[in-house]
Design a protein around this motif. Structure first.
Motif, PDB file in Angstrom:
ATOM      1  N   UNK A  42      28.536  39.672  61.174  1.00  0.00           N
ATOM      2  CA  UNK A  42      29.770  39.917  62.023  1.00  0.00           C
ATOM      3  C   UNK A  42      29.828  41.426  62.409  1.00  0.00           C
ATOM      4  N   UNK A  43      29.131  42.408  61.691  1.00  0.00           N
ATOM      5  CA  UNK A  43      29.212  43.741  62.239  1.00  0.00           C
ATOM      6  C   UNK A  43      28.520  43.735  63.426  1.00  0.00           C
ATOM      7  N   UNK A  44      27.272  43.159  63.451  1.00  0.00           N
ATOM      8  CA  UNK A  44      26.395  43.076  64.686  1.00  0.00           C
ATOM      9  C   UNK A  44      27.259  42.713  66.015  1.00  0.00           C
ATOM     10  N   UNK A  45      27.916  41.628  65.706  1.00  0.00           N
ATOM     11  CA  UNK A  45      28.588  40.942  66.855  1.00  0.00           C
ATOM     12  C   UNK A  45      29.729  42.025  67.491  1.00  0.00           C
ATOM     13  N   UNK A  46      30.364  42.541  66.394  1.00  0.00           N
ATOM     14  CA  UNK A  46      31.479  43.634  66.983  1.00  0.00           C
ATOM     15  C   UNK A  46      30.838  44.801  67.770  1.00  0.00           C
ATOM     16  N   UNK A  47      29.625  45.136  67.242  1.00  0.00           N
ATOM     17  CA  UNK A  47      29.138  46.269  67.652  1.00  0.00           C
ATOM     18  C   UNK A  47      28.566  45.974  69.306  1.00  0.00           C
ATOM     19  N   UNK A  48      27.828  44.754  69.264  1.00  0.00           N
ATOM     20  CA  UNK A  48      27.458  44.283  70.714  1.00  0.00           C
ATOM     21  C   UNK A  48      28.634  44.270  71.517  1.00  0.00           C
ATOM     22  N   UNK A  49      29.649  43.605  71.233  1.00  0.00           N
ATOM     23  CA  UNK A  49      30.849  43.415  72.125  1.00  0.00           C
ATOM     24  C   UNK A  49      31.432  44.980  72.715  1.00  0.00           C
ATOM     25  N   UNK A  50      31.506  45.902  71.626  1.00  0.00           N
ATOM     26  CA  UNK A  50      32.088  47.460  71.842  1.00  0.00           C
ATOM     27  C   UNK A  50      30.814  47.806  72.944  1.00  0.00           C
ATOM     28  N   UNK A  51      29.747  47.779  72.748  1.00  0.00           N
ATOM     29  CA  UNK A  51      28.803  48.453  73.613  1.00  0.00           C
ATOM     30  C   UNK A  51      28.767  47.978  75.092  1.00  0.00           C
ATOM     31  N   UNK A  52      29.118  46.318  74.983  1.00  0.00           N
ATOM     32  CA  UNK A  52      28.936  45.733  76.254  1.00  0.00           C
ATOM     33  C   UNK A  52      30.255  46.131  77.156  1.00  0.00           C
ATOM     34  N   UNK A  53      31.393  46.175  76.428  1.00  0.00           N
ATOM     35  CA  UNK A  53      32.657  46.528  77.199  1.00  0.00           C
ATOM     36  C   UNK A  53      32.671  48.199  77.225  1.00  0.00           C
ATOM     37  N   UNK A  54      31.993  48.791  76.449  1.00  0.00           N
ATOM     38  CA  UNK A  54      32.117  50.280  76.483  1.00  0.00           C
ATOM     39  C   UNK A  54      33.161  51.009  75.758  1.00  0.00           C
ATOM     40  N   UNK A  55      34.096  50.006  75.241  1.00  0.00           N
ATOM     41  CA  UNK A  55      35.284  50.718  74.263  1.00  0.00           C
ATOM     42  C   UNK A  55      35.637  49.578  73.369  1.00  0.00           C
ATOM     43  N   UNK A  56      36.237  49.917  72.307  1.00  0.00           N
ATOM     44  CA  UNK A  56      36.807  49.115  71.156  1.00  0.00           C
ATOM     45  C   UNK A  56      38.221  49.515  70.782  1.00  0.00           C
ATOM     46  N   UNK A  57      38.703  48.687  70.179  1.00  0.00           N
ATOM     47  CA  UNK A  57      40.186  49.002  69.670  1.00  0.00           C
ATOM     48  C   UNK A  57      40.166  49.921  68.318  1.00  0.00           C
ATOM     49  N   UNK A  58      39.075  50.309  67.508  1.00  0.00           N
ATOM     50  CA  UNK A  58      38.663  50.980  66.499  1.00  0.00           C
ATOM     51  C   UNK A  58      38.158  52.223  66.810  1.00  0.00           C
ATOM     52  N   UNK A  59      39.193  53.402  66.936  1.00  0.00           N
ATOM     53  CA  UNK A  59      38.698  54.714  67.041  1.00  0.00           C
ATOM     54  C   UNK A  59      37.325  55.105  66.222  1.00  0.00           C
ATOM     55  N   UNK A  60      37.452  54.603  65.167  1.00  0.00           N
ATOM     56  CA  UNK A  60      36.234  54.896  64.103  1.00  0.00           C
ATOM     57  C   UNK A  60      35.109  54.347  64.520  1.00  0.00           C
ATOM     58  N   UNK A  61      34.855  53.295  65.038  1.00  0.00           N
ATOM     59  CA  UNK A  61      33.625  52.638  65.621  1.00  0.00           C
ATOM     60  C   UNK A  61      33.244  53.175  66.712  1.00  0.00           C
ATOM     61  N   UNK A  62      34.412  53.773  67.648  1.00  0.00           N
ATOM     62  CA  UNK A  62      33.938  54.447  68.799  1.00  0.00           C
ATOM     63  C   UNK A  62      33.170  55.788  68.592  1.00  0.00           C
ATOM     64  N   UNK A  63      33.835  56.396  67.777  1.00  0.00           N
ATOM     65  CA  UNK A  63      33.192  57.722  67.421  1.00  0.00           C
ATOM     66  C   UNK A  63      31.699  57.568  66.529  1.00  0.00           C
ATOM     67  N   UNK A  64      31.645  56.256  65.926  1.00  0.00           N
ATOM     68  CA  UNK A  64      30.383  56.217  65.105  1.00  0.00           C
ATOM     69  C   UNK A  64      29.235  55.920  66.303  1.00  0.00           C
TER      70      UNK A  64
END
Length: 341
Positions: A281-303
């Motif tokens: 589940x975390x892998x899917x969230x990270x792939x989606x964030x990297x594909x879109x170039x952004x995420x609603x979670x600021x903590x994940x963006x900084x990480x």
């Protein structure tokens, strides 16, 4: 006369070994018992603690012995091993279990009810069938590679391989084609069975109140939520979310000494099915964030901006595990503003 305070029971298929000790640890008895003698032997014993290693049949015996009025303690085998003296045998194992149970700081495994064990069978079965399907796909891929037929990895690219077996008469010798059709049939049969179990899991997720609350967490779908509700121990046995994440094996191994902190790879302890689902589940969230170039979670963006992808995935799975513990222990649903802020 010494009175038994703790009984260490070394479980087996037919022949069990019991080791009784008083409150000081002195030996009261050592006894070998057949399977049908266990409950008969324990019933007249004074109320005491019966300790066993957590294994395949331990939860069944824990429930049966609890009905006799005894307090049952299940111990992870890794915590019993340090107490085994010299040679390993049934007598030494039973004594080690008894001694480990008397340690004040020992950690115990929660006893599962019949309903909870039954609920976990669907995930064990799905895992088995999914592994068998992967084995069939890999076998088809390996055999066809010997004839120069290659496809990209993943179940979505298997169509190319099955087409070569079933529709292209010039691609393979007929003697090989007949055998490979058996693997194709097996793969398709397993596909249908896995899909059937997926529908059953989705149905259970809709009916389970706790699973519905867990599905409000990003990266937790019906399969993960139902697995957490069925396989995870009661949240109350963990003091905090980080203890639950550590139990899942989502924390680094420590090799610290002399006041110097040395952290290694993830420990991979605890329930591997839950750990794998959270990482997927975390892998899917990270792939989606990297594909879109952004995420609603600021903590994940900084990480993601300062850490490697795989490290970010495990860190997100660790964070998700802590949120899961909070919801299971305290109730409620996931609120983005409360966590991401």
């Amino acid at each position: 006369m010494l009175e038994v305070n703790t009984i260490g029971l070394d479980l087996a298929k037919n022949v069990f070994q019991a080791h009784g000790a008083d409150a000081s640890g002195a030996v009261v008895f050592r006894k070998k018992l057949r399977r049908n003698q266990i409950l008969t032997f324990l019933a007249p014993q004074p109320t005491c603690t019966v300790a066993m290693e957590a294994c395949a049949s331990s939860h069944y015996w824990a429930r049966e012995i609890t009905r006799l009025g005894h307090a049952v303690r299940l111990i992870a085998p890794a915590y019993v091993k340090p107490f085994v003296k010299r040679q390993k045998n049934d007598v030494a194992d039973a004594e080690a279990i008894c001694e480990a149970a008397q340690r004040p700081a020992m950690r115990f495994v929660g006893v599962k009810s019949e309903e909870k064990q039954a609920a976990g069978i669907v995930f064990r079965t799905r895992d088995l069938l999914a592994r068998q399907r992967t084995q069939a796909i890999n076998a088809i891929r390996g055999h066809l590679a010997e004839f120069g037929i290659v496809a990209a990895k993943g179940p979505f690219h298997v169509t190319k391989l099955t087409t070569a077996i079933e529709d292209d008469p010039s691609a393979l010798p007929e003697s090989a084609r007949q055998i490979l059709r058996v693997l194709v049939e097996q793969m398709r049969s397993l596909d249908q069975k896995v899909a059937l179990l997926d529908r059953e899991i989705a149905r259970r997720a809709k009916e389970d109140t706790e699973a519905r609350r867990l599905m409000t967490i990003p990266g937790v779908g019906p399969i993960t939520a139902t697995a957490l509700a069925a396989l995870a121990p009661p949240a109350q046995i963990f003091k905090r979310g980080r203890d639950f994440a550590a139990w899942l094996g989502l924390t680094p191994l420590q090799r610290s000494t002399g006041g110097k902190q040395k952290l290694g790879e993830t420990s991979r302890m605890g329930e591997r099915t839950l750990r794998r689902l959270l990482i997927i589940g975390a892998s899917a969230a990270v792939r989606w964030a990297m594909r879109k170039g952004t995420t609603a979670d600021p903590w994940l963006s900084r990480l993601l901006s300062r850490k490697p992808k795989m490290l970010a995935i495990v860190a997100l799975a660790n964070k998700t595990a802590r949120i899961v513990w909070a919801l299971m222990a305290k109730g409620g649903t996931y609120r983005t503003s409360a966590v991401a802020g």
